[in-house]
Design a protein around this motif. Structure first.
Motif: not given
Length: 604
Positions: A161-171, A453-469
């Motif tokens: 299972y992979s967890f990434d901050i965005n689609m580019a990471g998932l790719d 409900g999994a959330r992490v903070l991005d580099e702007n301190g904003k709460e975002v959902m990790p994207i999975m594979g």
RNA sequence: CGGGGAGUGGCUCAGCCUGGUAGAGCACCUGGUUCGGGACCAGGGGGUCGGAGGUUCAAAUCCUCUCUCCCCGACCA
């Protein structure tokens, strides 16, 4: 050193009557496995050794991109309710209660578990990406286990299972798995193809299956020999050649024609003297929509009428259909249901004058029309009246639908759908073949991180959902696929990388002390060279040893017999049944060299 | 779940229709002869015939129910 006389290798002269496919027969005959129940098997020493080698390869490659976990096989209900899959998984999930009455299930996959870990442990984009994997036993209450280890209720899976901050990471995580899987299957000596696949119950946007062609396989793959396009039949598309439309009769508007006894497509085509491609076929289904789960206010599972229309020479692909309408199950309508929804008997169903529901799976009839009917004219279809058909029927003008979608399976011989960068169509014709799935990789998206409900903070301190594979490999299926693709009347041969032993030393007559000692020395020498060697020191006739050796999947055999007197042994390559005489002093080096060549081929 | 088939020593099967002492080959044990492609001879061990109920003087065999397994269709690694 392993001695055949001491190992438990219960080979069978005849296969049990239950076994039909080659791998099943040979796994039983070679003493790799024994059946305990439907889809439940004991793995015996030889089978276990081979599986362990497969696992070692998988682990070695996976460790290059991820970290190994070991998650429980017995799981609490709550996580599954959160994701909505407690109900979605239906009867495929083994369920049980503990002494307090709390409900649990046996793990069939682990998205929920890793997501629960992610939501409680991952806090920052700085912790991403993560690739977590495990090699573990899975339990699935298959409706129909079959074909030995090909489809079972308990099996080992490498799941990651992979967890990434965005689609580019998932790719990137997805591509890492793609490359790693190719290494793994290559090292296991499999000839595989990667194909586009349906995402099924896993959800998500993109997925790819790793398939090995074999007639024992349960999947159908369409592929193009020209450009390399390959897709699961549940996903494959093709380019249809333009058709000559029928010439309209009378005023060109739908006309009722008596067609007594013409219920089958072939009858109708013959009656009108048309190609089945000019007939509109109807297949009516009852489709099941599952409740959305307790957390979202839960609704009951409900059944809905769905009428599908497509060309007479095409087949409905139920996977595509389910995907198009958002249902989880479908079965064809019974006679009473045909009356209720379409007021017509089977064989004379048609799309004209139906009242399609606006949204799929609403209260009324969902009408799904296959894309291949788009733009067609003057077709023939059932008149929703016994012994009558309509002609001059033009989709869009004469009838409407809920949904226009690709719901058909491609046929062999249809044109490859690939369009080159220069806009030129690929000239290839699709071929369809059977295959077994050994691996599957998915871009899951936010399905689980959102619902759980999994959330992490991005580099702007904003709460975002990790994207999975998520990514799976069927351990036993690698063994099964290898056997399916390498067997003959006498048994099978495995690549050295996954064989229980690399080489077997067969002493033709153990009563001959000198011969036996020569065999012992040779086996020790081979072992010193780092080879996995099995010494057949049994007090059996040579014929028995040869037959057994040919049966059990060991790629190389050395016969120590008559020629030992002149300092020679025979090196037999199982795959080709070819034999060469080699000086005893050179055997070990030669075998090692052959194995190394084979492994290097695997690396390439 | 629907449809088809099968349960008889470890394995492959016969016996069942037409009820009357449970069989064969292979495997296993002992002894002997063999010893380069699943040897041979002699002797031997092992089966409540899937389970339950019924019919019958008598059931592997007939009837009812049930369990299990395999194969064909909808799921997935």
């Amino acid at each position: 050193m392993h001695r055949w006389s001491k190992l438990f290798i219960p080979t069978l002269r005849e296969a049990p009557a239950d076994a039909e496919v080659a791998s099943h027969k040979f796994l039983l005959r070679s003493g790799y496995i024994r059946q305990l129940g439907a889809g439940i098997y004991n793995y015996l020493p030889l089978g276990q050794r081979s599986l362990n080698k497969i696992i070692a390869i998988v682990r070695e490659e996976m460790d290059k991109i991820g970290q190994e976990f070991y998650l429980p096989g017995i799981l609490p209900k709550e996580l599954w309710v959160e994701s909505g899959r407690w109900s979605v998984m239906g009867e495929n999930m083994f369920r049980l209660k503990d002494r307090k009455g709390a409900e649990l299930c046996l793990g069939m996959t682990h998205e929920e578990i890793v997501t629960s870990m992610a939501r409680s442990e991952l806090r920052s984009y700085k912790q991403l990406p993560q690739i977590w994997y495990q090699i573990q036993t899975k339990f699935r209450d298959e409706p129909r286990p079959k074909a030995g280890l090909l489809r079972v209720r308990q099996f080992m899976m490498k799941d990651s299972y992979s967890f990434d901050i965005n689609m580019a990471g998932l790719d990137k995580s997805y591509d890492l798995h793609d490359a790693t899987y190719r290494h793994i299957f290559t090292r296991c000596g499999l000839k595989f193809v990667a194909v586009e696949a349906d995402s099924g119950a896993m959800g998500g946007s993109r997925s790819q299956e790793f398939m090995v062609y074999t007639d024992a396989g349960e999947d159908l793959i369409a592929s193009c020999p020209v450009c390399g396009y390959a897709a699961n039949l549940d996903k494959a598309v093709s380019r249809l050649e333009p058709l000559d439309e029928m010439v309209a009769t009378g005023g060109g508007m739908p006309e009722l024609v008596a067609t007594p006894g013409c219920a089958a497509i072939a009858d109708v085509a013959a009656f009108f003297k048309i190609s089945p491609a000019s007939d509109i076929k109807c297949v009516a289904y009852m489709a099941l929509k599952r409740g959305t789960g307790a957390k979202k206010g839960g609704t009951e599972d409900t059944w809905h009428g769905v009428a599908t229309f497509l060309r007479g020479d095409h087949q409905v692909n139920e996977i595509k259909l389910l995907g198009a309408i958002g249902a989880s199950e479908a079965r064809t309508m019974q006679a009473e249901e045909l009356t209720q929804y379409m007021n017509a008997p089977a064989g004379y169903l048609g799309p004209v004058a139906l009242d399609p529901e606006k949204n799929p799976l609403g209260e009324g009839l969902t009408v799904v029309v296959d894309k291949s009917l788009e733009g067609r004219r003057n077709m023939v279809c059932g008149a929703n009246k016994l012994d009558y058909h309509l002609r001059n029927v033009t989709p869009g003008r004469d009838f409407d639908w809920t949904l226009l979608a690709d719901i058909r399976s491609v046929n062999e011989g249809e044109a490859c759908p690939t369009v080159g960068e220069n806009g030129v169509n690929c000239s290839g014709k699709l071929v369809v073949g059977k295959a077994v799935e050994v691996g599957h990789i998915f871009k899951l998206g936010y399905k689980y991180t959102e619902s759980m409900g999994a959330r992490v903070l991005d580099e702007n301190g904003k709460e975002v959902m990790p994207i999975m594979g998520c990514y799976g490999i069927g351990i036993e299926r690698i063994l099964t696929a290898a056997i399916e693709s390498s067997n003959d009347a006498n048994g099978f041969w495995l690549p050295a990388s996954i064989a229980p032993f690399t080489v077997v030393v067969s002493v033709t007559n153990t009563a001959d002390t000198a011969l036996r000692e020569t065999g012992e020395r040779l086996a020790e020498e081979l072992e010193t060279e780092g080879l996995d060697v099995l010494l057949d020191d049994r007090d059996e006739r040579a014929g028995v040893k040869f037959k057994d050796a040919d049966l059990v999947g060991i790629p190389y055999r050395i016969n120590v017999g008559k020629k030992a007197a002149t300092g020679q042994a025979e090196l037999v390559t199982r795959q080709t049944s070819s034999s060469v005489d080699v000086a005893l002093s050179e055997v070990a080096v030669l075998v090692k060299e052959k194995v190394r060549e084979e492994l290097l081929l695997g690396e390439a």
